[in-house]
Design a protein around this motif. Sequence first.
Motif, PDB file in Angstrom:
ATOM      1  N   PRO A 312       0.815  -1.228   0.000  1.00 22.69           N
ATOM      2  CA  PRO A 312       0.000   0.000   0.000  1.00 22.69           C
ATOM      3  C   PRO A 312       0.845   1.273   0.000  1.00 22.69           C
ATOM      4  CG  PRO A 312      -0.760  -1.557   1.671  1.00 22.69           C
ATOM      5  CD  PRO A 312       0.566  -2.048   1.195  1.00 22.69           C
ATOM      6  N   GLU A 313       2.113   1.163   0.380  1.00 25.05           N
ATOM      7  CA  GLU A 313       2.998   2.326   0.325  1.00 25.05           C
ATOM      8  C   GLU A 313       3.549   2.518  -1.084  1.00 25.05           C
ATOM      9  OE1 GLU A 313       2.803   4.099   2.804  1.00 25.05           O
ATOM     10  OE2 GLU A 313       2.153   2.687   4.348  1.00 25.05           O
ATOM     11  N   ILE A 314       3.874   1.417  -1.742  1.00 27.05           N
ATOM     12  CA  ILE A 314       4.374   1.490  -3.113  1.00 27.05           C
ATOM     13  C   ILE A 314       3.259   1.910  -4.064  1.00 27.05           C
ATOM     14  CG2 ILE A 314       5.343   0.154  -5.028  1.00 27.05           C
ATOM     15  CD1 ILE A 314       6.630  -1.665  -2.860  1.00 27.05           C
ATOM     16  N   PHE A 315       2.056   1.356  -3.852  1.00 21.59           N
ATOM     17  CA  PHE A 315       0.889   1.660  -4.686  1.00 21.59           C
ATOM     18  C   PHE A 315      -0.144   2.381  -3.822  1.00 21.59           C
ATOM     19  CE2 PHE A 315       2.877  -2.217  -6.300  1.00 21.59           C
ATOM     20  CZ  PHE A 315       3.070  -1.886  -7.634  1.00 21.59           C
ATOM     21  N   PRO A 316      -0.013   3.688  -3.660  1.00 26.92           N
ATOM     22  CA  PRO A 316      -0.855   4.403  -2.682  1.00 26.92           C
ATOM     23  C   PRO A 316      -2.344   4.346  -2.978  1.00 26.92           C
ATOM     24  CG  PRO A 316       0.427   5.943  -4.046  1.00 26.92           C
ATOM     25  CD  PRO A 316       0.965   4.577  -4.305  1.00 26.92           C
ATOM     26  N   PHE A 317      -2.736   4.117  -4.248  1.00 24.95           N
ATOM     27  CA  PHE A 317      -4.165   4.040  -4.560  1.00 24.95           C
ATOM     28  C   PHE A 317      -4.816   2.813  -3.925  1.00 24.95           C
ATOM     29  CE2 PHE A 317      -1.847   2.209  -8.192  1.00 24.95           C
ATOM     30  CZ  PHE A 317      -2.345   0.920  -8.194  1.00 24.95           C
ATOM     31  N   MET A 318      -4.007   1.834  -3.459  1.00 21.44           N
ATOM     32  CA  MET A 318      -4.567   0.674  -2.782  1.00 21.44           C
ATOM     33  C   MET A 318      -5.332   1.074  -1.522  1.00 21.44           C
ATOM     34  SD  MET A 318      -1.572  -2.233  -2.957  1.00 21.44           S
ATOM     35  CE  MET A 318      -2.509  -3.330  -1.873  1.00 21.44           C
ATOM     36  N   LYS A 319      -4.934   2.186  -0.896  1.00 23.10           N
ATOM     37  CA  LYS A 319      -5.549   2.599   0.368  1.00 23.10           C
ATOM     38  C   LYS A 319      -6.951   3.153   0.169  1.00 23.10           C
ATOM     39  CE  LYS A 319      -0.954   3.916   2.048  1.00 23.10           C
ATOM     40  NZ  LYS A 319      -0.092   5.025   2.493  1.00 23.10           N
ATOM     41  N   ASP A 320      -7.232   3.615  -1.039  1.00 26.27           N
ATOM     42  CA  ASP A 320      -8.553   4.170  -1.321  1.00 26.27           C
ATOM     43  C   ASP A 320      -8.919   3.797  -2.747  1.00 26.27           C
ATOM     44  OD1 ASP A 320     -10.908   5.519  -1.335  1.00 26.27           O
ATOM     45  OD2 ASP A 320     -10.028   7.508  -1.566  1.00 26.27           O
ATOM     46  N   ALA A 321      -9.249   2.553  -2.941  1.00 29.65           N
ATOM     47  CA  ALA A 321      -9.530   2.044  -4.281  1.00 29.65           C
ATOM     48  C   ALA A 321     -10.993   1.652  -4.432  1.00 29.65           C
ATOM     49  CB  ALA A 321      -8.632   0.842  -4.581  1.00 29.65           C
ATOM     50  N   GLY A 322     -11.870   2.381  -3.713  1.00 30.52           N
ATOM     51  CA  GLY A 322     -13.290   2.050  -3.783  1.00 30.52           C
ATOM     52  C   GLY A 322     -13.607   0.738  -3.109  1.00 30.52           C
ATOM     53  N   MET A 323     -12.725   0.311  -2.178  1.00 30.59           N
ATOM     54  CA  MET A 323     -12.888  -0.992  -1.539  1.00 30.59           C
ATOM     55  C   MET A 323     -13.285  -0.836  -0.066  1.00 30.59           C
ATOM     56  SD  MET A 323     -11.669  -3.204  -4.014  1.00 30.59           S
ATOM     57  CE  MET A 323     -11.132  -4.656  -3.149  1.00 30.59           C
ATOM     58  N   GLY A 324     -13.771   0.368   0.308  1.00 32.25           N
ATOM     59  CA  GLY A 324     -14.145   0.579   1.697  1.00 32.25           C
ATOM     60  C   GLY A 324     -12.930   0.864   2.565  1.00 32.25           C
ATOM     61  N   GLU A 325     -13.090   0.740   3.866  1.00 30.49           N
ATOM     62  CA  GLU A 325     -12.019   1.084   4.791  1.00 30.49           C
ATOM     63  C   GLU A 325     -10.825   0.149   4.664  1.00 30.49           C
ATOM     64  OE1 GLU A 325     -13.505   1.263   8.720  1.00 30.49           O
ATOM     65  OE2 GLU A 325     -14.912   2.904   8.322  1.00 30.49           O
ATOM     66  N   THR A 326     -11.056  -1.056   4.209  1.00 34.39           N
ATOM     67  CA  THR A 326      -9.955  -2.016   4.141  1.00 34.39           C
ATOM     68  C   THR A 326      -9.049  -1.775   2.944  1.00 34.39           C
ATOM     69  OG1 THR A 326     -11.348  -3.563   2.907  1.00 34.39           O
ATOM     70  CG2 THR A 326     -11.304  -3.774   5.301  1.00 34.39           C
ATOM     71  N   GLY A 327      -9.543  -1.065   1.922  1.00 32.19           N
ATOM     72  CA  GLY A 327      -8.735  -0.832   0.736  1.00 32.19           C
ATOM     73  C   GLY A 327      -8.562  -2.099  -0.080  1.00 32.19           C
ATOM     74  N   MET A 328      -7.635  -2.045  -1.010  1.00 34.68           N
ATOM     75  CA  MET A 328      -7.376  -3.180  -1.886  1.00 34.68           C
ATOM     76  C   MET A 328      -6.465  -4.190  -1.206  1.00 34.68           C
ATOM     77  SD  MET A 328      -5.565  -3.142  -5.666  1.00 34.68           S
ATOM     78  CE  MET A 328      -6.775  -2.020  -6.361  1.00 34.68           C
ATOM     79  N   SER A 329      -6.736  -5.463  -1.372  1.00 33.86           N
ATOM     80  CA  SER A 329      -5.918  -6.506  -0.755  1.00 33.86           C
ATOM     81  C   SER A 329      -4.617  -6.694  -1.523  1.00 33.86           C
ATOM     82  CB  SER A 329      -6.675  -7.831  -0.730  1.00 33.86           C
ATOM     83  OG  SER A 329      -6.843  -8.334  -2.047  1.00 33.86           O
ATOM     84  N   ASN A 330      -3.610  -7.245  -0.834  1.00 37.53           N
ATOM     85  CA  ASN A 330      -2.347  -7.567  -1.492  1.00 37.53           C
ATOM     86  C   ASN A 330      -2.568  -8.571  -2.623  1.00 37.53           C
ATOM     87  OD1 ASN A 330      -0.983  -5.906   0.262  1.00 37.53           O
ATOM     88  ND2 ASN A 330      -0.245  -7.569   1.574  1.00 37.53           N
TER      89      ASN A 330
END
Length: 467
Positions: A312-330
Motif C-alpha cells: 500500500p505504500e508502493i501503490f498508494p491508490f490501494m488505500k482508497d480504491a473504492g474498496m471501503g475502509e480495508t482498501g485493496m488486498s495484497n
Amino acid sequence: MKAKNLFRLLPCVMLLIGGLSFGACSDDDNDGGNGNADIDTEEQAVVAENEFARIASVLAQPSELGSNWASQTLKPAVGRPVEGNTSVRMVAVVDEKEALDFYNGLTGQHLPAGTTGNTWTYPSIGSLSYEKRGEADCYAVIHVDIRQIPTLKQINLVPSSVLGDNAAGEAYYNFGDVIYDTRDDSYWVCGRPAAPQFGKDKSWWFSLYIPDANVKKDVKATAKVDGKKQKVVVGNLPYKLNGTIDKVTTFGEMLTLIARPDLYYVYVHVDGAVKYHGHTHGLGNIVDKTPKYMVNYFKDVKYYWEQYKLLPEIFPFMKDAGMGETGMSNERMFEILASPFTIFYAGYNVNSSGNIVLPACNFNGYTSSLEGDSGLEYLHTTPYDFVLSPGEETFDITTCIDRGSTEGHNIDDPSLNPVAFVIRVKDGQQLSTNWLFTPSPTKALPGVDKGVLVEKWRANESIHIIL
C-alpha cells in the motif's frame, strides 16, 4: 488473447510560437498531417520543458529546472569519460539492441531494430544523432549537440570490457528495494540496480507518488469543432516525470515477475530465444544469475513486500480504491500486476497533426488462449504513444494517479488498459542528497546516513538464497 503489437512512431513535433515553427523531429519521420489543433503558447513551453527534462535526467548532473531552463548550463553525468577527452563519454551496453534502446529512451522515439542512423532535433534544445558502428569495441555512437550541456559532444555505446577495470563488489541495492524519502513523503522502488560488473554505475528508482507539481491542469488547445476553431480543454496531463522507455520497461517487467515469480522461466525464453547465456537480456541486461535463482529471488521479494506491509505504500491508490475502509488486498494487487496494465512515464508532447501524445508502455504478464486451449503464458511489453485529439477527446491523468484506473474516460483506444499507473523516475544521484557526484554502487545513497532517505527494505540484507 492475441498480444497487441501496436507501435505508434512519434512524428515530428511542430510547435508554433510567435509565428516561428519548431518541433522535435527525426530524419526518419513522415510528417503527413496538416494539423487540426494548436496548443496555447504556455502549453508549447511546457512541451519543450518536458523534452529537455527527459534528456537532462539521463545526460546531466541533477539540477532544478525552472522557467529559465533554456538558458541553463549543466555538466554531463552520463557514463564514464574517455581518458584525455572528457567531451566524449562511454556508456556500457550489452549489444546493438540495448544501444538503440538507450537512444530511443533519450529521444522518446520507437525506432525499430536494425536502424543504422537517425537524427533528433528540437529548437531551443539542439540535436542528437545516432550512428550504428557494429564494431567489436563500439556498437554505436550518439553525436550530441545540446545547448544546455555544451561540454558533452559524443556518447560511445560500448561493451563493458571497453571501460577497463569495472568496480568490484556487490551492488548495494537490488531489484525491489524500497526507500522512503522524508522530503516529500514518497516511496521509491529500485527497478534497475547498479551493476558495477557490467559497467552500470547508477541505480534507477521509480515512484507512484505523483505530486501536484507533476500534473498540468486544464491543458488547452485551439481545435476545429464543427468546422470552427475554438479553444478547448484537453485535460489534466503529466509533466516532467522524466522516465525513458528503456528504464520503464525494466521496472514494469520486474513488477510482473514479483507478482508471478514462476513467469521468469518464460521470461528468459521470450521471442523464442533463450536469454540466459551467462547473463540475461531484459531487466536492464544486468542479471548474471540462473533462472532458478531469480525465481526464488522474486518469490522472496514478494514475501517481504507483504511482511513489511509495503504494497500500500508502493501503490498508494490501494488505500482508497473504492474498496471501503480495508482498501485493496495484497492478493488483488498482485493479480493486477500479472494482468495487462499501462504505465505513463513521461510528460506530454504534441505531434505534427496537433494531437496530444502521452508516452506509455503496456505490460501483459498472462494471456489466455481464445481458442479454448489450456492457456498460454507470456510476458509481453509494448511501448506506444497514447494520442488525444483536442476537441474530440479529453483525459484526466489524476484518475490513474489516484485510482490506478483509466475507467470513466470516453477514449477510443483499444491499447489503453483499464489499469494504468503513473510513475516518476530518478537515478540514485537524483534521489540522493548529493547531486555533485555519482554515488558508489556498493554503498548506501547519500542521505540514508542522515535519515533523509529511509531504507524500508533492502534485499541484500534480507535475502540469502542457497541453490
